[in-house]
Design an enzyme around this catalytic site. Structure first.
Site, PDB file in Angstrom:
ATOM      1  CD  GLN A 132     -28.609 -10.557 -26.836  1.00 27.68           C
ATOM      2  OE1 GLN A 132     -28.342 -10.145 -27.967  1.00 27.68           O
ATOM      3  NE2 GLN A 132     -29.666 -11.309 -26.601  1.00 27.68           N
ATOM      4  N   GLY A 133     -25.045 -10.381 -23.210  1.00 22.35           N
ATOM      5  CA  GLY A 133     -24.375 -11.567 -22.694  1.00 22.35           C
ATOM      6  C   GLY A 133     -25.335 -12.730 -22.548  1.00 22.35           C
ATOM      7  CE1 TYR A 134     -29.892 -11.964 -22.770  1.00 20.58           C
ATOM      8  CE2 TYR A 134     -31.254 -13.309 -24.209  1.00 20.58           C
ATOM      9  CZ  TYR A 134     -31.144 -12.314 -23.271  1.00 20.58           C
ATOM     10  OH  TYR A 134     -32.277 -11.672 -22.817  1.00 20.58           O
ATOM     11  CB  SER A 135     -24.508 -17.401 -27.063  1.00 21.02           C
ATOM     12  OG  SER A 135     -25.706 -17.300 -27.795  1.00 21.02           O
ATOM     13  CB  SER A 167     -22.929  -8.156 -31.110  1.00 16.18           C
ATOM     14  OG  SER A 167     -23.408  -9.326 -31.734  1.00 16.18           O
ATOM     15  CD  GLU A 249     -30.784 -11.331 -30.308  1.00 14.10           C
ATOM     16  OE1 GLU A 249     -29.623 -11.432 -30.731  1.00 14.10           O
ATOM     17  OE2 GLU A 249     -31.225 -12.005 -29.363  1.00 14.10           O
ATOM     18  CD  GLU A 379     -31.114 -25.458 -38.064  1.00 14.26           C
ATOM     19  OE1 GLU A 379     -30.675 -25.703 -39.202  1.00 14.26           O
ATOM     20  OE2 GLU A 379     -30.738 -24.476 -37.382  1.00 14.26           O
TER      21      GLU A 379
END
Length: 396
Positions: A132-135, A167, A249, A379
């Site tokens: 997964q290429g998100y952050s 990951s 997720e 948060e």
């Protein structure tokens, strides 16, 4: 209906008895026993490969996906029976897959027909391992601030940028990735693309964690060319897909620790000892473990209730953030209790004299620290709950 379901149960039980190898009816010993599939799939036990192939051919790695895309095509009731029958014989999960847990559901909703037929059957059979290429280094909690650039070059897309906390990127075959296709707007300038990790210009670098493992990576894209057909959904429509995938997720992350092979009660019995009545000799620890177990049970029932409501057609997407926060907190609490119960044995890091379960306690405790960060920080998720569930608004 009841008669048909009972026949399905009988048929399922017979099939599992015939097709699930005996060694796949035992608990997994370590991470090496997990089967992630993919081009370079590894099997600690040859039976694991047989089990995956049989379940994949049946479509039961994704039992409720449509049969036309390789899934099992089962109803909610039939899937419940399948899970019960697998549990009855302690059958292992045949495949661990981000493709099944996260990507597949959004492909079913947003992909075109050609993309569904190309990727979904391969996901079901465990032929593709996804990451997964998100952050990004500058876009974690503020995910919509991502800067990985995707330019239209006529006959292809050109991608440049960096992702982080990806990951198992170093083992993955493909990446589902958020990219910026319009720099003039924020949320509305993001698109969702699929990237073959063997494409020239893709580089991964594992990040070693305090637990000693390296499940996460930095991922770099330098002049990476991908076909136009690798974009899912409409141009600049990726944020909607991103939010839906995050829901899946967070629901998956909320189950942290629920299937752990090491139980806090067993650790406490082995290390703290029992009194004359057969109860833990440490009354304070005994009380806190009991409280934790009751909360854990209440949480499991809440998840089950939400699942039943979803089956009945209710929109429970907002609960993903609630369950993610609660699940992460429960797992961290569980790991803290296990370390305390293990006493001096929790100092073990390796070498002779320490069993795999004991080492898993310490490393699991360290790993659990990331539960409140991954999949959206606590948060961020609490803000989602405050605004979307409780209807709270800023007063400033």
């Amino acid at each position: 209906m009841a008669e048909a379901l009972e026949k399905f149960r009988a048929d399922t039980r017979a099939w599992l008895e015939e097709n699930c190898p005996q060694s796949m009816r035992t608990p997994m010993v370590g991470e090496d026993d997990a089967v992630w599939g993919g081009r370079n799939a590894k099997f600690a036990n040859p039976d694991a490969k047989v089990w995956l192939e049989r379940m994949g051919a049946k479509g039961w790695t994704a039992p409720m996906w449509p049969a036309e895309y390789g899934g099992g095509g089962l109803s909610n009731a039939e899937n419940a029976v399948l899970q019960q029958e697998m549990k009855r014989i302690n059958a292992r999960q045949p495949l661990f897959s981000f493709g099944i847990w996260m990507l597949g559901p959004v492909l079913l909703e947003y992909a075109n027909e050609e993309q569904k037929k190309e990727y979904l059957p391969k996901i079901v059979r465990g032929e593709i391992r996804w990451c997964q290429g998100y952050s990004e280094p500058g876009a974690g909690s503020d995910l919509a601030g991502l800067q990985t650039k995707c330019e239209d070059k006529g006959d292809h897309w050109l991608i440049n940028g960096q992702k982080v906390w990806t990951s198992y990127a170093n083992y993955a075959d493909w990446c589902f990735c958020l990219v910026r296709t319009d720099t003039s707007v924020k949320h509305e300038g993001i698109s969702f693309v699929l990237i073959d990790m063997t494409t020239p210009g893709v580089e991964t670098r594992p990040i070693k964690l305090i637990s000693g493992a390296s499940p996460f990576c930095e991922t770099f894209f330098t002049d990476v060319k991908i076909p136009k057909v690798n974009m899912v959904g409409r141009l600049n429509g990726g944020w909607e897909i991103a939010k839906r995938l995050l829901m899946y997720e967070r629901t998956n992350i909320s189950g942290f620790g629920s299937n752990a092979r090491t139980d806090v009660i067993d650790i406490a019995k082995d290390n703290v000892g029992l009194d004359d009545d057969g109860a833990l000799s440490d009354r304070d620890l005994r009380s806190r473990i009991a409280e934790h177990k009751m909360t854990e049970r209440a949480y499991a029932l809440s998840v089950q209730r939400a699942q039943e409501e979803a089956k009945a057609g209710a929109n429970v997407s907002h609960m993903a953030s609630m369950f993610k926060v609660a699940g992460a907190t429960l797992n961290q609490e569980r790991c803290e209790l296990m370390v305390e119960a293990a006493g001096s044995r929790a100092f073990g890091w390796g070498g002779e004299g320490y069993g795999a379960d004991e080492l898993a306690v310490t490393r699991g405790w360290l790993r659990s620290k990331g539960n409140s960060i991954e999949g959206g920080t606590t948060e961020v998720n609490l803000n989602v709950v405050a605004k979307r569930v409780l209807g709270l608004r800023d007063t400033q």
